[in-house]
Design a protein around this motif. Structure first.
Motif, PDB file in Angstrom:
ATOM      1  N   LEU A 167     -30.441  19.557  63.284  1.00  0.00           N
ATOM      2  CA  LEU A 167     -29.987  18.332  63.945  1.00  0.00           C
ATOM      3  C   LEU A 167     -30.586  17.043  63.375  1.00  0.00           C
ATOM      4  CD1 LEU A 167     -29.684  19.302  67.726  1.00  0.00           C
ATOM      5  CD2 LEU A 167     -27.859  18.709  66.122  1.00  0.00           C
ATOM      6  N   PRO A 168     -31.915  16.978  63.114  1.00  0.00           N
ATOM      7  CA  PRO A 168     -32.467  15.710  62.611  1.00  0.00           C
ATOM      8  C   PRO A 168     -31.850  15.251  61.290  1.00  0.00           C
ATOM      9  CG  PRO A 168     -34.222  17.130  63.404  1.00  0.00           C
ATOM     10  CD  PRO A 168     -32.982  17.959  63.382  1.00  0.00           C
ATOM     11  N   GLY A 169     -31.482  16.179  60.423  1.00  0.00           N
ATOM     12  CA  GLY A 169     -30.901  15.806  59.136  1.00  0.00           C
ATOM     13  C   GLY A 169     -29.431  16.156  59.011  1.00  0.00           C
ATOM     14  N   TRP A 170     -28.733  16.190  60.153  1.00  0.00           N
ATOM     15  CA  TRP A 170     -27.333  16.651  60.158  1.00  0.00           C
ATOM     16  C   TRP A 170     -26.437  15.743  59.317  1.00  0.00           C
ATOM     17  CZ3 TRP A 170     -25.315  21.059  62.130  1.00  0.00           C
ATOM     18  CH2 TRP A 170     -23.922  21.155  62.203  1.00  0.00           C
ATOM     19  N   VAL A 171     -25.616  16.365  58.501  1.00  0.00           N
ATOM     20  CA  VAL A 171     -24.649  15.644  57.676  1.00  0.00           C
ATOM     21  C   VAL A 171     -23.262  15.891  58.248  1.00  0.00           C
ATOM     22  CG1 VAL A 171     -23.618  15.464  55.384  1.00  0.00           C
ATOM     23  CG2 VAL A 171     -26.086  15.837  55.614  1.00  0.00           C
ATOM     24  N   PRO A 172     -22.487  14.841  58.536  1.00  0.00           N
ATOM     25  CA  PRO A 172     -21.133  15.041  59.087  1.00  0.00           C
ATOM     26  C   PRO A 172     -20.303  15.963  58.187  1.00  0.00           C
ATOM     27  CG  PRO A 172     -21.755  12.736  59.198  1.00  0.00           C
ATOM     28  CD  PRO A 172     -22.822  13.417  58.391  1.00  0.00           C
ATOM     29  N   ILE A 173     -19.621  16.905  58.819  1.00  0.00           N
ATOM     30  CA  ILE A 173     -18.828  17.879  58.067  1.00  0.00           C
ATOM     31  C   ILE A 173     -17.516  17.244  57.637  1.00  0.00           C
ATOM     32  CG2 ILE A 173     -17.643  20.105  58.200  1.00  0.00           C
ATOM     33  CD1 ILE A 173     -19.778  20.988  60.178  1.00  0.00           C
ATOM     34  N   GLU A 174     -17.228  17.350  56.363  1.00  0.00           N
ATOM     35  CA  GLU A 174     -15.995  16.784  55.835  1.00  0.00           C
ATOM     36  C   GLU A 174     -14.803  17.668  56.191  1.00  0.00           C
ATOM     37  OE1 GLU A 174     -16.403  16.125  51.675  1.00  0.00           O
ATOM     38  OE2 GLU A 174     -18.370  15.169  51.851  1.00  0.00           O
ATOM     39  N   ARG A 175     -13.693  17.027  56.491  1.00  0.00           N
ATOM     40  CA  ARG A 175     -12.490  17.755  56.897  1.00  0.00           C
ATOM     41  C   ARG A 175     -12.037  18.727  55.808  1.00  0.00           C
ATOM     42  NH1 ARG A 175      -7.630  14.165  59.041  1.00  0.00           N
ATOM     43  NH2 ARG A 175      -9.330  13.640  60.489  1.00  0.00           N
ATOM     44  N   GLY A 176     -12.215  18.348  54.549  1.00  0.00           N
ATOM     45  CA  GLY A 176     -11.780  19.210  53.461  1.00  0.00           C
ATOM     46  C   GLY A 176     -12.557  20.507  53.343  1.00  0.00           C
ATOM     47  N   ASP A 177     -13.723  20.595  54.005  1.00  0.00           N
ATOM     48  CA  ASP A 177     -14.545  21.804  53.938  1.00  0.00           C
ATOM     49  C   ASP A 177     -14.196  22.805  55.032  1.00  0.00           C
ATOM     50  OD1 ASP A 177     -15.992  20.982  51.715  1.00  0.00           O
ATOM     51  OD2 ASP A 177     -17.456  19.886  52.926  1.00  0.00           O
ATOM     52  N   ALA A 178     -13.251  22.445  55.915  1.00  0.00           N
ATOM     53  CA  ALA A 178     -12.914  23.329  57.032  1.00  0.00           C
ATOM     54  C   ALA A 178     -12.423  24.691  56.545  1.00  0.00           C
ATOM     55  CB  ALA A 178     -11.858  22.672  57.920  1.00  0.00           C
ATOM     56  N   GLY A 179     -11.595  24.685  55.502  1.00  0.00           N
ATOM     57  CA  GLY A 179     -11.085  25.943  54.980  1.00  0.00           C
ATOM     58  C   GLY A 179     -12.182  26.835  54.426  1.00  0.00           C
ATOM     59  N   VAL A 180     -13.156  26.224  53.735  1.00  0.00           N
ATOM     60  CA  VAL A 180     -14.276  26.993  53.193  1.00  0.00           C
ATOM     61  C   VAL A 180     -15.102  27.599  54.322  1.00  0.00           C
ATOM     62  CG1 VAL A 180     -16.378  26.877  51.817  1.00  0.00           C
ATOM     63  CG2 VAL A 180     -14.366  25.567  51.123  1.00  0.00           C
ATOM     64  N   ILE A 181     -15.335  26.815  55.382  1.00  0.00           N
ATOM     65  CA  ILE A 181     -16.144  27.293  56.505  1.00  0.00           C
ATOM     66  C   ILE A 181     -15.452  28.451  57.216  1.00  0.00           C
ATOM     67  CG2 ILE A 181     -17.096  26.646  58.761  1.00  0.00           C
ATOM     68  CD1 ILE A 181     -17.471  23.808  57.595  1.00  0.00           C
ATOM     69  N   VAL A 182     -14.135  28.319  57.447  1.00  0.00           N
ATOM     70  CA  VAL A 182     -13.386  29.416  58.070  1.00  0.00           C
ATOM     71  C   VAL A 182     -13.410  30.653  57.173  1.00  0.00           C
ATOM     72  CG1 VAL A 182     -11.108  30.182  58.829  1.00  0.00           C
ATOM     73  CG2 VAL A 182     -11.918  27.895  59.420  1.00  0.00           C
ATOM     74  N   GLY A 183     -13.282  30.440  55.853  1.00  0.00           N
ATOM     75  CA  GLY A 183     -13.332  31.559  54.918  1.00  0.00           C
ATOM     76  C   GLY A 183     -14.678  32.258  54.934  1.00  0.00           C
ATOM     77  N   VAL A 184     -15.761  31.474  55.011  1.00  0.00           N
ATOM     78  CA  VAL A 184     -17.107  32.049  55.100  1.00  0.00           C
ATOM     79  C   VAL A 184     -17.225  32.912  56.353  1.00  0.00           C
ATOM     80  CG1 VAL A 184     -19.523  31.458  55.587  1.00  0.00           C
ATOM     81  CG2 VAL A 184     -18.315  30.341  53.706  1.00  0.00           C
ATOM     82  N   GLY A 185     -16.732  32.376  57.477  1.00  0.00           N
ATOM     83  CA  GLY A 185     -16.813  33.130  58.722  1.00  0.00           C
ATOM     84  C   GLY A 185     -16.001  34.405  58.699  1.00  0.00           C
ATOM     85  N   LEU A 186     -14.777  34.329  58.183  1.00  0.00           N
ATOM     86  CA  LEU A 186     -13.896  35.492  58.146  1.00  0.00           C
ATOM     87  C   LEU A 186     -14.430  36.556  57.194  1.00  0.00           C
ATOM     88  CD1 LEU A 186     -11.267  36.828  59.050  1.00  0.00           C
ATOM     89  CD2 LEU A 186     -10.101  35.609  57.193  1.00  0.00           C
TER      90      LEU A 186
END
Length: 290
Positions: free
Chosen positions: A189-208
């Motif tokens: 949380l102290p160093g949180w970087v806003p997540i870019e919309r373009g990374d949503a697909g990568v994040i979902v892919g990582v989870g799946l």
């Protein structure tokens, strides 16, 4: 064996996604994304197999310990992926089975013979070759971070041997990801970087990929002897090489290949020796007395 190869491929793709994320987000935030992105898929698995009530009947102290280890392990690995090629990180991470064998004596009371200690020593020598203590290797924080991650993986694997006597696989996976998400997210949380919309697909892919890979590796170990399918984990190196070449145009140098060969050879020897000893013990248990 096919299920194990599928599992390794999925988890390698997950690691490729983590490397993409590690270039833009802090390590603790990447660790959080790894856990949180897989949780929805794991919840579906739990609900369709053992039910949610089983998640509460667990050995909490060991699960909390695994959660702390997971935060340290994933953040260390994410930190290393920012600079190391995926194949080099895998090469160093393959020292984990050697660490598991070395720690199984003092922590689990298992007997580790002279031959195994020699294999462990050879494997660690291969690690030094990869790290290159006279040059940039041992002084590389990324290289040391991979070793820290491998040590965390080994400790977590040893805890699974204890937890497996009482807790379900689903509960171990669920609480590991939940505690990883909570712990890493809180620290990030102290160093949180806003997540870019373009990374949503990568994040979902990582989870799946992470969730399916965990399911596949569980099925593989449930259907076949560990000594038969464990060597297939080393196929991750081929995935790492392919991803490095396709996405980052990177390949390991000759010294890394040499050290990796020593590490993998030592690991394969340990797996083969354990298989032979298990076979001897099984024959001794089934043979009628003279």
């Amino acid at each position: 064996m096919l299920m194990m190869l599928v599992a390794v491929g999925l988890l390698s793709l997950m690691d490729g996604g983590l490397k993409l994320l590690a270039a833009r987000y802090p390590p603790l935030q990447v660790a959080f994304l790894r856990g949180a992105s897989s949780l929805p898929f794991v919840l579906v698995w739990v609900g369709s197999s053992v039910g949610f009530a089983s998640l509460l009947r667990v050995r909490w102290p060991l699960h909390l310990l695994r959660g702390v280890i997971a935060v340290a392990m994933m953040s260390s690995f994410a930190y290393a992926l920012r600079t190391l090629p995926l194949s080099t990180a895998y090469t160093l991470f393959f020292v984990a089975p050697l660490i598991i064998t070395a720690l199984s004596g003092p922590l689990l009371g298992e007997r580790v013979g002279v031959a195994r200690w020699l294999a462990i020593a050879c494997g660690f020598a291969g690690t030094l070759v990869v790290l290159r203590p006279t040059g940039e290797g041992l002084m590389s924080w990324a290289g040391l971070a991979v070793l820290a991650a491998a040590t965390g993986y080994a400790l977590s694997a040893i805890s699974v041997r204890v937890l497996g006597r009482s807790d379900s696989t689903q509960s171990m996976v669920f609480w590991l990801l939940t505690l990883l998400s909570f712990g890493a997210g809180l620290l990030a949380l102290p160093g949180w970087v806003p997540i870019e919309r373009g990374d949503a697909g990568v994040i979902v892919g990582v989870g799946l990929c992470g969730a399916l890979g965990q399911w596949a590796i569980t099925e593989a170990f449930a259907r076949a002897q560990a000594s038969v399918i464990a060597p297939l984990e080393y196929s991750a190196l081929a995935w790492g090489l392919a991803l490095d070449l396709l996405l980052w145009q990177q390949l390991p140098d000759a010294i890394t290949w040499l050290g990796g060969t020593i590490i993998v050879g030592s690991g394969l020897y340990l797996i083969r020796r354990e298989s032979d000893e298990s076979a001897i013990a099984a024959r001794a248990a089934t043979d009628p007395p003279a």
